[in-house]
Scaffold this motif. Structure first.
Motif, mmCIF file in Angstrom:
data_model
loop_
_atom_site.group_PDB
_atom_site.id
_atom_site.type_symbol
_atom_site.label_atom_id
_atom_site.label_comp_id
_atom_site.label_asym_id
_atom_site.label_seq_id
_atom_site.Cartn_x
_atom_site.Cartn_y
_atom_site.Cartn_z
ATOM 1 N N PHE A 51 4.492 -5.613 -3.302
ATOM 2 C CA PHE A 51 5.829 -5.177 -3.691
ATOM 3 C C PHE A 51 6.153 -3.804 -3.122
ATOM 4 N N PHE A 52 5.161 -2.906 -3.084
ATOM 5 C CA PHE A 52 5.363 -1.576 -2.509
ATOM 6 C C PHE A 52 4.652 -1.446 -1.167
ATOM 7 N N GLY A 53 4.452 -2.593 -0.500
ATOM 8 C CA GLY A 53 3.939 -2.642 0.854
ATOM 9 C C GLY A 53 2.445 -2.457 0.977
ATOM 10 N N SER A 54 2.023 -1.225 0.911
ATOM 11 C CA SER A 54 0.644 -0.870 1.210
ATOM 12 C C SER A 54 -0.094 -0.356 -0.023
ATOM 13 N N ILE A 55 -1.363 -0.089 0.162
ATOM 14 C CA ILE A 55 -2.148 0.558 -0.891
ATOM 15 C C ILE A 55 -1.545 1.914 -1.191
ATOM 16 N N LEU A 56 -1.287 2.707 -0.154
ATOM 17 C CA LEU A 56 -0.718 4.038 -0.361
ATOM 18 C C LEU A 56 0.674 3.952 -0.983
ATOM 19 N N GLY A 57 1.468 2.976 -0.576
ATOM 20 C CA GLY A 57 2.794 2.795 -1.161
ATOM 21 C C GLY A 57 2.724 2.474 -2.643
ATOM 22 N N THR A 58 1.774 1.631 -3.024
ATOM 23 C CA THR A 58 1.631 1.262 -4.436
ATOM 24 C C THR A 58 1.094 2.433 -5.250
ATOM 25 N N LEU A 59 0.140 3.182 -4.704
ATOM 26 C CA LEU A 59 -0.362 4.375 -5.397
ATOM 27 C C LEU A 59 0.753 5.399 -5.584
ATOM 28 N N ASN A 60 1.602 5.542 -4.577
ATOM 29 C CA ASN A 60 2.757 6.433 -4.700
ATOM 30 C C ASN A 60 3.687 5.952 -5.804
ATOM 31 N N HIS A 61 3.925 4.643 -5.880
ATOM 32 C CA HIS A 61 4.818 4.113 -6.919
ATOM 33 C C HIS A 61 4.282 4.428 -8.316
ATOM 34 N N ILE A 62 2.984 4.297 -8.526
ATOM 35 C CA ILE A 62 2.420 4.609 -9.843
ATOM 36 C C ILE A 62 2.671 6.079 -10.180
ATOM 37 N N VAL A 63 2.495 6.968 -9.216
ATOM 38 C CA VAL A 63 2.776 8.397 -9.437
ATOM 39 C C VAL A 63 4.259 8.605 -9.742
ATOM 40 N N VAL A 64 5.127 7.920 -9.010
ATOM 41 C CA VAL A 64 6.565 8.029 -9.256
ATOM 42 C C VAL A 64 6.898 7.558 -10.674
ATOM 43 N N GLY A 65 6.397 6.382 -11.051
ATOM 44 C CA GLY A 65 6.662 5.863 -12.394
ATOM 45 C C GLY A 65 6.144 6.799 -13.476
ATOM 46 N N ASP A 66 4.925 7.290 -13.292
ATOM 47 C CA ASP A 66 4.364 8.222 -14.276
ATOM 48 C C ASP A 66 5.207 9.482 -14.383
ATOM 49 N N ASN A 112 2.371 11.215 1.903
ATOM 50 C CA ASN A 112 1.740 10.343 2.893
ATOM 51 C C ASN A 112 0.279 10.713 3.089
ATOM 52 N N ASP A 113 -0.104 11.875 2.568
ATOM 53 C CA ASP A 113 -1.466 12.370 2.697
ATOM 54 C C ASP A 113 -2.274 11.924 1.475
ATOM 55 N N PHE A 114 -3.268 11.070 1.719
ATOM 56 C CA PHE A 114 -4.045 10.508 0.614
ATOM 57 C C PHE A 114 -4.706 11.598 -0.226
ATOM 58 N N ARG A 115 -5.261 12.616 0.422
ATOM 59 C CA ARG A 115 -5.953 13.682 -0.317
ATOM 60 C C ARG A 115 -5.003 14.397 -1.285
ATOM 61 N N SER A 116 -3.812 14.758 -0.819
ATOM 62 C CA SER A 116 -2.885 15.466 -1.715
ATOM 63 C C SER A 116 -2.365 14.538 -2.815
ATOM 64 N N LEU A 117 -2.170 13.256 -2.499
ATOM 65 C CA LEU A 117 -1.767 12.303 -3.537
ATOM 66 C C LEU A 117 -2.873 12.179 -4.581
ATOM 67 N N SER A 118 -4.111 12.137 -4.140
ATOM 68 C CA SER A 118 -5.252 12.047 -5.043
ATOM 69 C C SER A 118 -5.328 13.282 -5.950
ATOM 70 N N GLU A 119 -5.118 14.451 -5.390
ATOM 71 C CA GLU A 119 -5.126 15.688 -6.185
ATOM 72 C C GLU A 119 -3.995 15.678 -7.208
ATOM 73 N N HIS A 120 -2.838 15.172 -6.799
ATOM 74 C CA HIS A 120 -1.701 15.088 -7.731
ATOM 75 C C HIS A 120 -1.998 14.087 -8.846
ATOM 76 N N ARG A 121 -2.673 12.988 -8.506
ATOM 77 C CA ARG A 121 -3.054 11.992 -9.499
ATOM 78 C C ARG A 121 -3.983 12.611 -10.547
ATOM 79 N N VAL A 122 -4.957 13.394 -10.096
ATOM 80 C CA VAL A 122 -5.883 14.069 -11.016
ATOM 81 C C VAL A 122 -5.103 15.009 -11.933
ATOM 82 N N PHE A 123 -4.164 15.767 -11.368
ATOM 83 C CA PHE A 123 -3.315 16.662 -12.155
ATOM 84 C C PHE A 123 -2.568 15.889 -13.238
#
Length: 181
Positions: free
Chosen positions: A40-55, A90-101
């Protein structure tokens, strides 16, 4: 166990599962992370981004609850997502850090809630601008269910890419108890 304790369990589960998902995703190269897998959100990174957006959308709404203004202040100050498929990073590392936050904020915020806070009726506008009034505890159920739903999609996408995240059952975090006799 009180309703608040159930939400504390869900916050812990959310953090645990996000850690497992991001650990598995970190083993993929950038090409595999952004590959369109017809999800639905295309890629793994797209779906991980969507979860961050929803949260982020939900946490900003939750920050308007009278008892949450302090605990969610840092999240409330984040820029508001402009669409559900927005790419936060688009940067997995920064998305991961934001997820931890975000996960740390969720754990801290849920631990500060009282049982009476859960009965509050929250007024907000949905993403289409429609005014909504819903019980806070029901919105929390949706919040955690939404994360689980999309993490399930990511676990499938990771599996298709050859990465296994291992056990995903909430049961793993439910503590052993002394049986009533």
């Amino acid at each position: 166990m009180s309703l608040k304790h159930h939400f504390e369990l869900m916050a812990s589960y959310n953090q645990w599962m996000n850690s497992k998902v991001y650990e598995a995703a970190s083993r993929l190269n950038e090409t595999d992370l952004v590959k369109d897998r017809s999800a639905f959100f295309g890629s793994i990174l797209g779906t991980l981004n969507h979860i961050v957006v929803g949260d982020t959308i939900w946490l900003k709404r939750f920050a308007t609850h009278p008892s949450c203004t302090t605990s969610l202040r840092e999240v409330a100050d984040l820029p508001s997502p402009t669409s559900l498929d927005q790419i936060v990073s688009n940067d997995f590392r920064s998305l991961s850090e934001h997820r931890v936050f975000l996960d740390e904020k969720i754990i801290d915020w849920i631990s500060e809630l009282s049982d009476s806070d859960l009965d509050y009726v929250l007024s907000y506008h949905n993403t289409e601008g429609v005014a909504v009034n819903k019980r806070f505890s029901s919105l929390l159920l949706h919040f955690f269910n939404h994360q689980t739903h999309h993490r399930g999609q990511v676990s499938t996408l990771l599996s298709q890419a050859g990465e296994d995240i291992g056990v995903t059952d909430l049961l793993e975090l439910i503590p052993e108890e002394v049986a009533d006799v």
